[in-house]
Design an enzyme around this catalytic site. Structure first.
Site, short mmCIF file in Angstrom:
data_model
loop_
_atom_site.label_atom_id
_atom_site.label_comp_id
_atom_site.label_asym_id
_atom_site.label_seq_id
_atom_site.Cartn_x
_atom_site.Cartn_y
_atom_site.Cartn_z
N THR A 194 28.65 70.72 44.31
CA THR A 194 27.65 69.95 45.27
C THR A 194 27.18 68.71 44.64
O THR A 194 26.57 68.73 43.34
CB THR A 194 26.76 70.85 45.32
OG1 THR A 194 26.90 72.22 45.79
CG2 THR A 194 25.33 70.21 46.32
N LYS A 237 26.52 69.85 53.20
CA LYS A 237 25.50 70.80 52.23
C LYS A 237 24.16 70.43 51.99
O LYS A 237 23.32 71.11 51.78
CB LYS A 237 26.31 70.58 51.16
CG LYS A 237 25.94 71.39 49.72
CD LYS A 237 25.88 72.79 49.87
CE LYS A 237 25.26 73.44 48.48
NZ LYS A 237 25.47 75.13 48.69
N LYS A 271 18.45 69.42 42.03
CA LYS A 271 19.36 68.48 42.01
C LYS A 271 19.87 68.14 43.48
O LYS A 271 20.29 67.14 43.80
CB LYS A 271 20.68 68.92 41.34
CG LYS A 271 21.93 68.01 41.40
CD LYS A 271 23.18 68.84 40.90
CE LYS A 271 23.60 70.17 41.47
NZ LYS A 271 24.58 70.37 42.15
P1 NAP Z 1 27.45 76.79 35.96
O1 NAP Z 1 27.45 78.12 36.10
O2 NAP Z 1 26.61 75.93 35.25
O3 NAP Z 1 28.88 76.13 35.80
C1 NAP Z 1 29.28 74.88 35.62
C2 NAP Z 1 30.58 74.73 35.03
O4 NAP Z 1 30.91 73.34 34.85
C3 NAP Z 1 30.96 75.14 33.74
O5 NAP Z 1 32.24 75.66 33.68
C4 NAP Z 1 30.67 73.93 32.89
O6 NAP Z 1 31.39 74.19 31.86
C5 NAP Z 1 31.37 72.95 33.77
N1 NAP Z 1 30.72 71.44 33.30
C6 NAP Z 1 29.66 71.07 33.74
N2 NAP Z 1 29.70 69.85 33.00
C7 NAP Z 1 30.81 69.48 32.77
C8 NAP Z 1 31.40 68.30 32.14
N3 NAP Z 1 30.68 67.27 32.06
N4 NAP Z 1 32.47 68.56 31.92
C9 NAP Z 1 33.35 69.46 31.90
N5 NAP Z 1 33.11 70.68 32.55
C10 NAP Z 1 31.53 70.63 32.83
O7 NAP Z 1 27.38 76.08 37.58
P2 NAP Z 1 27.67 77.10 39.01
O8 NAP Z 1 26.64 77.97 39.51
O9 NAP Z 1 28.98 77.60 38.86
O10 NAP Z 1 27.56 75.76 39.97
C11 NAP Z 1 28.66 74.87 40.06
C12 NAP Z 1 28.56 73.87 41.14
O11 NAP Z 1 28.36 74.56 42.50
C13 NAP Z 1 27.24 72.95 41.13
O12 NAP Z 1 27.32 71.74 41.66
C14 NAP Z 1 26.25 74.02 42.07
O13 NAP Z 1 25.19 73.30 42.51
C15 NAP Z 1 27.08 74.33 43.05
N6 NAP Z 1 26.73 75.72 43.62
C16 NAP Z 1 26.24 76.62 43.08
C17 NAP Z 1 25.97 77.97 43.64
C18 NAP Z 1 25.38 79.13 42.83
O14 NAP Z 1 24.99 79.94 43.43
N7 NAP Z 1 25.46 79.16 41.69
C19 NAP Z 1 25.98 77.92 45.12
C20 NAP Z 1 26.45 76.99 45.89
C21 NAP Z 1 26.97 75.82 45.04
P3 NAP Z 1 30.74 74.98 30.24
O15 NAP Z 1 31.09 76.41 30.47
O16 NAP Z 1 31.38 74.24 29.17
O17 NAP Z 1 29.48 74.93 30.42
#
Ligand code: NAP
Length: 288
Positions: A96, A171, A239
């Site tokens: 997102t 979104k 965010k």
């Molecule tokens: P998360 O659990 O915090 O995972 C983030 C992932 O991105 C991790 O694998 C992290 O690696 C990696 N990452 C972050 N910054 C990075 C960087 N600078 N370089 C390389 N890798 C990086 O987040 P998530 O919940 O999966 O969400 C991911 C996206 O989907 C976000 O944009 C969020 O807004 C969106 N989203 C989330 C949900 C939800 O319910 N969680 C729902 C809809 C949309 P590390 O393991 O090394 O930290």
């Protein structure tokens, strides 16, 4: 089909797993290597030490990281995905992020002979785990047609909504709509408690009428139990609302409720609830 998945977080980890289960040749990359190793043990795919190496020889490269800057870090640069992708390959970004980033990625992809889709998702952790995500997509029809069969592995609905950036704009609307609904639900439950109503009986009744919503159905029980250590984090919602509020300035939309709810989420961050589920708007009313 050979694909790469970059970012094995709450969302990416199960999404990449569904691609593997659907029979695709999947190579994953995760910044914290241990998660990539764990994924390989669980799913039997390959991992690479850099996004560049993960992207080599792939037909599609999927990304699902945190915010705009995180996407730039895994796409641009010597060890990043664009440096490894072959001509004709497709980048699908599930992060997102802003619509301007989507347009920037689209232009950069075209310049290098790649195609691009911005494809943020809705449905949360459960949607990713149960292959029931909704995917909002920006890009062109032929790229969508080429990538859609793979996205089928983890989605229940995908739709191309317009040119690059359209998925991210959709979104933003999604998050704006959610913000007001969750605050309304929190106010209603707080009122019910103060009025001495039985929460269970109340929701059983009003959820069948015009007040019913996904949030009511899926969150009322944990809200009544004052449980917030799960779900979609307040930090992520801030965010997302920040991106929407910025975009609204550009297109002349008023977002008074979304802005107010964003300030309530700021209060929750100050209460130490940055990682709490967004339904913690009730905790802000009850605990302060
Ligand atoms: P998360 O659990 O915090 O995972 C983030 C992932 O991105 C991790 O694998 C992290 O690696 C990696 N990452 C972050 N910054 C990075 C960087 N600078 N370089 C390389 N890798 C990086 O987040 P998530 O919940 O999966 O969400 C991911 C996206 O989907 C976000 O944009 C969020 O807004 C969106 N989203 C989330 C949900 C939800 O319910 N969680 C729902 C809809 C949309 P590390 O393991 O090394 O930290």
């Amino acid at each position: 089909m050979k694909v790469a998945f970059i970012g094995l977080g709450v969302m990416g980890y199960p999404m990449a797993g569904h691609l593997k289960n659907a029979g695709l040749d999947v190579c994953v990359y995760n910044r914290t290597e241990a998660k990539a190793s764990q994924w390989c043990v669980e799913h039997g795919g390959n991992s690479a030490p850099t996004p560049r190496e993960a992207a080599e020889n792939c037909d599609i490269v999927f990304t699902c990281v945190g915010n705009d800057d995180d996407v730039r870090q895994v796409i641009f640069g010597d060890d990043a995905a664009f440096a490894g992708m072959k001509p004709g390959a497709i980048l699908v970004d599930h992060t997102t992020a802003s619509a301007s980033l989507a347009r920037e990625l689209d232009a950069a992809a075209r310049e290098q002979g790649f195609s691009f889709l911005d494809a943020p998702v809705s449905g949360g952790q459960a949607g990713a785990e149960n292959a029931a995500l909704t995917v909002m997509i920006g890009g062109d029809q032929s790229t969508y047609d080429a990538a859609n069969p793979a996205m089928d592995a983890y989605s229940k609905f995908t739709k191309l909504l317009g040119p690059a950036g359209s998925g991210q704009l959709a979104k933003m609307v999604n998050q704006v709509c959610i913000a007001g609904v969750v605050q309304g639900l929190a106010e209603g439950l707080n009122f019910a408690k103060n009025a001495g109503l039985d929460g269970e009986a109340l929701i059983e009744t009003i959820s069948k009428g015009a007040a019913g919503s996904w949030q009511m159905e899926n969150r009322y029980a944990t809200m009544l139990a004052d449980e917030y250590e799960f779900g979609f984090a307040v930090d992520w919602m801030r965010k997302d609302l920040g991106i929407a509020i910025e975009e609204a300035r550009n297109n002349g939309s008023e977002l008074p409720v979304a802005q107010l709810v964003d300030s309530f989420y700021e209060d929750i961050q100050k209460m130490g609830g940055g990682r709490w589920d967004t339904s913690s708007l009730l905790a802000r009313l009850v605990r302060k």
